[in-house]
Design an enzyme around this catalytic site. Sequence first.
Site, PDB file in Angstrom:
ATOM      1  N   HIS A 296      -5.644  -1.274  -2.518  1.00  0.00           N
ATOM      2  CA  HIS A 296      -4.808  -0.086  -2.705  1.00  0.00           C
ATOM      3  C   HIS A 296      -5.655   1.115  -3.123  1.00  0.00           C
ATOM      4  O   HIS A 296      -6.279   1.112  -4.191  1.00  0.00           O
ATOM      5  CB  HIS A 296      -3.746  -0.377  -3.773  1.00  0.00           C
ATOM      6  CG  HIS A 296      -2.758   0.735  -3.959  1.00  0.00           C
ATOM      7  ND1 HIS A 296      -1.454   0.657  -3.519  1.00  0.00           N
ATOM      8  CD2 HIS A 296      -2.867   1.954  -4.551  1.00  0.00           C
ATOM      9  CE1 HIS A 296      -0.807   1.769  -3.838  1.00  0.00           C
ATOM     10  NE2 HIS A 296      -1.655   2.568  -4.474  1.00  0.00           N
TER      11      HIS A 296
ATOM     12  N   GLU B 221      -5.212  -4.630  -7.503  1.00  0.00           N
ATOM     13  CA  GLU B 221      -4.988  -4.583  -6.063  1.00  0.00           C
ATOM     14  C   GLU B 221      -6.224  -3.957  -5.428  1.00  0.00           C
ATOM     15  O   GLU B 221      -6.353  -2.729  -5.370  1.00  0.00           O
ATOM     16  CB  GLU B 221      -3.734  -3.776  -5.719  1.00  0.00           C
ATOM     17  CG  GLU B 221      -2.440  -4.421  -6.174  1.00  0.00           C
ATOM     18  CD  GLU B 221      -1.206  -3.667  -5.684  1.00  0.00           C
ATOM     19  OE1 GLU B 221      -1.371  -2.611  -5.014  1.00  0.00           O
ATOM     20  OE2 GLU B 221      -0.095  -4.123  -5.962  1.00  0.00           O
TER      21      GLU B 221
ATOM     22  N   SER C 252       7.009   4.097  -6.519  1.00  0.00           N
ATOM     23  CA  SER C 252       5.860   3.635  -5.741  1.00  0.00           C
ATOM     24  C   SER C 252       5.078   4.800  -5.150  1.00  0.00           C
ATOM     25  O   SER C 252       5.665   5.716  -4.547  1.00  0.00           O
ATOM     26  CB  SER C 252       6.324   2.717  -4.608  1.00  0.00           C
ATOM     27  OG  SER C 252       5.261   2.423  -3.722  1.00  0.00           O
TER      28      SER C 252
ATOM     29  N   ALA D 271       5.886  -2.082  -7.005  1.00  0.00           N
ATOM     30  CA  ALA D 271       6.612  -1.047  -7.740  1.00  0.00           C
ATOM     31  C   ALA D 271       8.110  -1.133  -7.502  1.00  0.00           C
ATOM     32  O   ALA D 271       8.568  -1.495  -6.418  1.00  0.00           O
ATOM     33  CB  ALA D 271       6.105   0.334  -7.332  1.00  0.00           C
TER      34      ALA D 271
ATOM     35  N   HIS E 250       3.382   4.635  -2.578  1.00  0.00           N
ATOM     36  CA  HIS E 250       3.532   4.565  -1.128  1.00  0.00           C
ATOM     37  C   HIS E 250       4.661   5.469  -0.646  1.00  0.00           C
ATOM     38  O   HIS E 250       4.657   5.909   0.507  1.00  0.00           O
ATOM     39  CB  HIS E 250       3.821   3.124  -0.694  1.00  0.00           C
ATOM     40  CG  HIS E 250       2.612   2.246  -0.665  1.00  0.00           C
ATOM     41  ND1 HIS E 250       1.655   2.323   0.325  1.00  0.00           N
ATOM     42  CD2 HIS E 250       2.187   1.274  -1.508  1.00  0.00           C
ATOM     43  CE1 HIS E 250       0.705   1.425   0.107  1.00  0.00           C
ATOM     44  NE2 HIS E 250       1.006   0.778  -1.012  1.00  0.00           N
TER      45      HIS E 250
ATOM     46  N   TRP F 252       3.399  -6.893  -9.481  1.00  0.00           N
ATOM     47  CA  TRP F 252       2.802  -6.971  -8.149  1.00  0.00           C
ATOM     48  C   TRP F 252       3.414  -5.992  -7.153  1.00  0.00           C
ATOM     49  O   TRP F 252       2.974  -5.925  -6.000  1.00  0.00           O
ATOM     50  CB  TRP F 252       2.930  -8.400  -7.607  1.00  0.00           C
ATOM     51  CG  TRP F 252       2.184  -9.388  -8.454  1.00  0.00           C
ATOM     52  CD1 TRP F 252       2.704 -10.197  -9.431  1.00  0.00           C
ATOM     53  CD2 TRP F 252       0.779  -9.635  -8.438  1.00  0.00           C
ATOM     54  NE1 TRP F 252       1.714 -10.941 -10.015  1.00  0.00           N
ATOM     55  CE2 TRP F 252       0.514 -10.626  -9.418  1.00  0.00           C
ATOM     56  CE3 TRP F 252      -0.278  -9.137  -7.692  1.00  0.00           C
ATOM     57  CZ2 TRP F 252      -0.765 -11.102  -9.663  1.00  0.00           C
ATOM     58  CZ3 TRP F 252      -1.557  -9.627  -7.939  1.00  0.00           C
ATOM     59  CH2 TRP F 252      -1.792 -10.591  -8.913  1.00  0.00           C
TER      60      TRP F 252
END
Length: 264
Positions: free
Chosen positions: A234, A231, A184, A179, A186, A177
Amino acid sequence: MQVRNDHPRRSQKRRRKRFPWGDIVATLLVVAICVYVFMSFGEKTPDEETPVRGTSAPTTTQAQDNVQVGILAESTQPTLSDIDWNLVLVNHENAIPENYEINLVEVAGGEKVDERIYDPLMEMLEAAKEGNWDQLPMVVSGYRTQAKQQKLFDDKVAKYQNEGHSKSEAEEMAKQWGAVPGYSEHQIGLAVDINGATYDLYFWLQENSYKYGFIFRYPGYKTELTGVAEEVWHYRYVGVEAATEMYEKGLCLEEYLAERQEEK
């Protein structure tokens, strides 16, 4: 080479004195071997040292993550000069490339993204307004620092531990759920989490995001490849050309890059 002659039946009287050539040769041979060993192993320059992992623990968790990112990025990720910036692969097996640089720009709501995806992101969110949602779609999570990603991951691990799971079990569950820090999307500013008033927004994004260069990054039926559970919020920027091909073929980023590699 020195040859020993110690047969018991040889008479000492029959021996003749000889110059000890054998002893000299043996001594020189031993000296040569010692010099060779010293030159080969006695000294090494820093550039010749082989990295040793796990011999000393960094003083902080963040320092440990940074070390891991450097090692894994070197072994699993091509250099940035070998790939397009918009297609850099960051997932559970591929760390952020070393010395990755990013210029950030702020979007409505206070989140930040790579400045190169700002315009297409704004165009997509503007187009999404046509759905007449009660709440306009907005970016609720963009770029994350190493520290923020670490906190999010630690919080998720703690949550599962509080539910009765062991630490190792909790970490494995958390990876589904969120990273691990350093892995990641992000953290490279190319991914955003988008929120809206109703779930219908995500259907619209799944069908239209490719027109603006974004992909639905983690569909549930690709979890075995992406390493992340579904997700719907995302989205990752890859460019219009790549996004269109992935949408038409039903590919995730891992599959798309694998196909490109095979074509070379």
